[in-house]
Design a protein around this motif. Structure first.
Motif, PDB file in Angstrom:
ATOM      1  N   ALA A  81       0.827  -1.199   0.000  1.00 25.69           N
ATOM      2  CA  ALA A  81       0.000   0.000   0.000  1.00 25.69           C
ATOM      3  C   ALA A  81       0.864   1.253   0.000  1.00 25.69           C
ATOM      4  O   ALA A  81       0.586   2.223  -0.716  1.00 25.69           O
ATOM      5  CB  ALA A  81      -0.928  -0.007   1.219  1.00 25.69           C
ATOM      6  N   ALA A  82       1.931   1.242   0.807  1.00 25.13           N
ATOM      7  CA  ALA A  82       2.827   2.398   0.866  1.00 25.13           C
ATOM      8  C   ALA A  82       3.487   2.654  -0.486  1.00 25.13           C
ATOM      9  O   ALA A  82       3.658   3.807  -0.898  1.00 25.13           O
ATOM     10  CB  ALA A  82       3.898   2.176   1.946  1.00 25.13           C
ATOM     11  N   VAL A  85       0.920   4.274  -2.832  1.00 22.03           N
ATOM     12  CA  VAL A  85       0.714   5.671  -2.456  1.00 22.03           C
ATOM     13  C   VAL A  85       1.902   6.522  -2.890  1.00 22.03           C
ATOM     14  O   VAL A  85       1.735   7.647  -3.383  1.00 22.03           O
ATOM     15  CB  VAL A  85       0.488   5.787  -0.933  1.00 22.03           C
ATOM     16  CG1 VAL A  85       0.491   7.248  -0.491  1.00 22.03           C
ATOM     17  CG2 VAL A  85      -0.829   5.125  -0.539  1.00 22.03           C
ATOM     18  N   TRP A  86       3.112   5.976  -2.738  1.00 24.33           N
ATOM     19  CA  TRP A  86       4.318   6.702  -3.137  1.00 24.33           C
ATOM     20  C   TRP A  86       4.315   6.986  -4.638  1.00 24.33           C
ATOM     21  O   TRP A  86       4.623   8.095  -5.078  1.00 24.33           O
ATOM     22  CB  TRP A  86       5.549   5.897  -2.749  1.00 24.33           C
ATOM     23  CG  TRP A  86       6.849   6.537  -3.140  1.00 24.33           C
ATOM     24  CD1 TRP A  86       7.465   7.602  -2.555  1.00 24.33           C
ATOM     25  CD2 TRP A  86       7.699   6.145  -4.233  1.00 24.33           C
ATOM     26  NE1 TRP A  86       8.643   7.900  -3.197  1.00 24.33           N
ATOM     27  CE2 TRP A  86       8.810   7.034  -4.223  1.00 24.33           C
ATOM     28  CE3 TRP A  86       7.640   5.144  -5.198  1.00 24.33           C
ATOM     29  CZ2 TRP A  86       9.844   6.925  -5.161  1.00 24.33           C
ATOM     30  CZ3 TRP A  86       8.658   5.046  -6.127  1.00 24.33           C
ATOM     31  CH2 TRP A  86       9.742   5.926  -6.104  1.00 24.33           C
ATOM     32  N   GLY A  88       1.657   7.125  -6.550  1.00 26.05           N
ATOM     33  CA  GLY A  88       0.574   8.074  -6.801  1.00 26.05           C
ATOM     34  C   GLY A  88       0.940   9.499  -6.444  1.00 26.05           C
ATOM     35  O   GLY A  88       0.626  10.439  -7.193  1.00 26.05           O
ATOM     36  N   ILE A  89       1.620   9.696  -5.323  1.00 24.74           N
ATOM     37  CA  ILE A  89       2.032  11.039  -4.921  1.00 24.74           C
ATOM     38  C   ILE A  89       3.009  11.622  -5.936  1.00 24.74           C
ATOM     39  O   ILE A  89       2.955  12.819  -6.260  1.00 24.74           O
ATOM     40  CB  ILE A  89       2.655  10.999  -3.515  1.00 24.74           C
ATOM     41  CG1 ILE A  89       1.574  10.705  -2.471  1.00 24.74           C
ATOM     42  CG2 ILE A  89       3.351  12.331  -3.191  1.00 24.74           C
ATOM     43  CD1 ILE A  89       2.100  10.549  -1.064  1.00 24.74           C
ATOM     44  N   THR A 122       4.775  -3.281  -7.954  1.00 29.09           N
ATOM     45  CA  THR A 122       3.339  -3.008  -7.912  1.00 29.09           C
ATOM     46  C   THR A 122       2.540  -4.299  -7.792  1.00 29.09           C
ATOM     47  O   THR A 122       1.530  -4.366  -7.084  1.00 29.09           O
ATOM     48  CB  THR A 122       2.906  -2.232  -9.164  1.00 29.09           C
ATOM     49  OG1 THR A 122       3.584  -0.967  -9.187  1.00 29.09           O
ATOM     50  CG2 THR A 122       1.400  -1.981  -9.162  1.00 29.09           C
ATOM     51  N   VAL A 200      -3.169   6.430  -5.314  1.00 23.86           N
ATOM     52  CA  VAL A 200      -3.243   6.678  -3.874  1.00 23.86           C
ATOM     53  C   VAL A 200      -4.478   5.997  -3.287  1.00 23.86           C
ATOM     54  O   VAL A 200      -4.413   5.363  -2.223  1.00 23.86           O
ATOM     55  CB  VAL A 200      -3.278   8.196  -3.592  1.00 23.86           C
ATOM     56  CG1 VAL A 200      -3.537   8.452  -2.104  1.00 23.86           C
ATOM     57  CG2 VAL A 200      -1.955   8.841  -4.000  1.00 23.86           C
ATOM     58  N   ALA A 201      -5.618   6.104  -3.987  1.00 25.69           N
ATOM     59  CA  ALA A 201      -6.846   5.477  -3.506  1.00 25.69           C
ATOM     60  C   ALA A 201      -6.701   3.963  -3.439  1.00 25.69           C
ATOM     61  O   ALA A 201      -7.157   3.324  -2.482  1.00 25.69           O
ATOM     62  CB  ALA A 201      -8.018   5.858  -4.417  1.00 25.69           C
ATOM     63  N   GLY A 203      -3.912   2.333  -3.014  1.00 19.97           N
ATOM     64  CA  GLY A 203      -3.033   2.035  -1.892  1.00 19.97           C
ATOM     65  C   GLY A 203      -3.762   2.111  -0.565  1.00 19.97           C
ATOM     66  O   GLY A 203      -3.606   1.235   0.296  1.00 19.97           O
ATOM     67  N   VAL A 204      -4.591   3.144  -0.389  1.00 19.71           N
ATOM     68  CA  VAL A 204      -5.362   3.287   0.848  1.00 19.71           C
ATOM     69  C   VAL A 204      -6.352   2.134   0.991  1.00 19.71           C
ATOM     70  O   VAL A 204      -6.524   1.574   2.083  1.00 19.71           O
ATOM     71  CB  VAL A 204      -6.092   4.645   0.867  1.00 19.71           C
ATOM     72  CG1 VAL A 204      -7.050   4.727   2.048  1.00 19.71           C
ATOM     73  CG2 VAL A 204      -5.088   5.783   0.928  1.00 19.71           C
ATOM     74  N   ARG A 205      -6.980   1.780  -0.123  1.00 20.70           N
ATOM     75  CA  ARG A 205      -7.937   0.669  -0.079  1.00 20.70           C
ATOM     76  C   ARG A 205      -7.243  -0.629   0.306  1.00 20.70           C
ATOM     77  O   ARG A 205      -7.779  -1.424   1.091  1.00 20.70           O
ATOM     78  CB  ARG A 205      -8.621   0.520  -1.446  1.00 20.70           C
ATOM     79  CG  ARG A 205      -9.649  -0.597  -1.501  1.00 20.70           C
ATOM     80  CD  ARG A 205     -10.286  -0.680  -2.870  1.00 20.70           C
ATOM     81  NE  ARG A 205     -11.265  -1.752  -2.950  1.00 20.70           N
ATOM     82  CZ  ARG A 205     -11.923  -2.085  -4.040  1.00 20.70           C
ATOM     83  NH1 ARG A 205     -11.723  -1.408  -5.153  1.00 20.70           N
ATOM     84  NH2 ARG A 205     -12.780  -3.076  -4.029  1.00 20.70           N
TER      85      ARG A 205
END
Length: 212
Positions: A81-82, A85-86, A88-89, A122, A200-201, A203-205
């Motif tokens: 997940a991290a 998110v990385w 995506g950011i 990924t 990011v979404a 990853g959060v999910r």
């Protein structure tokens, strides 16, 4: 052969599952649009290598550990997940330099080795893929199969081969479409930000997902 049954159904089901959008498809499409079909195909082969990691792990029984150990599942899940998110950011922070450049200029090019590693991580860092293999593949292995790990490996390689057909076609198709559809840098930047937001979404999910 190898104790495998309903092979045709497995191939069709696996191919349909590969068509469903996810972080792998987003990465391939993004790299193809930004850097051309070769970069997209490199990302696709990285994804394929990640699938092989799960296939080998499942054949060796490591996926069973992820399925039964809440701690192991949580650790791998949070790392994956991290990473999403990385990525995506990084896309959310990308900026265009000129209002007249094409869509493929909004995202900076990367070395093929780094693109391959992105695709591999990924996929390999997504424990949901490991759980999928553990739940889906055994349905096509007979209970009395003489060598279940070998049967699992064969089915996994077939699944990965079909996935590579689709992923490479997606890479080439996206690259061809991006050549014909050239948009302004501002629109391109917002497109990258939208895709980054999706990463990011995802990853959060993944981070909030439960084991079972």
């Amino acid at each position: 052969m190898f104790g495998i049954h309903d092979l045709a159904l497995f191939i069709v089901s696996g191919f349909l599952l590969n068509l469903s959008p996810g972080p792998d498809s987003l990465l391939i499409m993004t790299r193809s649009a930004a850097q051309g079909w070769r970069a997209g195909c490199v990302a696709a082969w990285g994804v394929g290598a990640g699938v092989l990691v799960h296939v080998l792990a499942a054949a060796l029984g490591l996926s069973a550990v992820l399925a039964t150990s809440a701690t192991a599942f949580t650790v791998v899940k949070l790392v994956g997940a991290a990473y999403l998110v990385w990525v995506g950011i990084g896309m959310l922070c990308s900026r265009a330099q000129d209002a007249t450049v094409a869509a493929d200029a909004a995202l900076p090019p990367l070395p093929y080795r780094q693109i391959f590693l992105q695709g591999l991580l990924t996929n390999a860092l997504n424990p949901k893929v490991a759980i999928f293999f553990l739940a889906f593949v055994p349905q096509f292995i007979a209970p009395d199969a003489p060598d279940k790990p070998l049967a699992f490996l064969v089915l996994g390689l077939i699944f990965d081969f079909n996935a590579m057909l689709w992923c490479n076609a997606l890479a080439v198709g996206t690259a061809l479409a991006s050549r014909r559809l050239r948009i302004g840098a501002r629109a391109s930047t917002w497109l990258n930000r939208a895709i980054g937001g999706m990463f990011v979404a995802l990853g959060v999910r993944l981070a909030l997902s439960r084991q079972g």
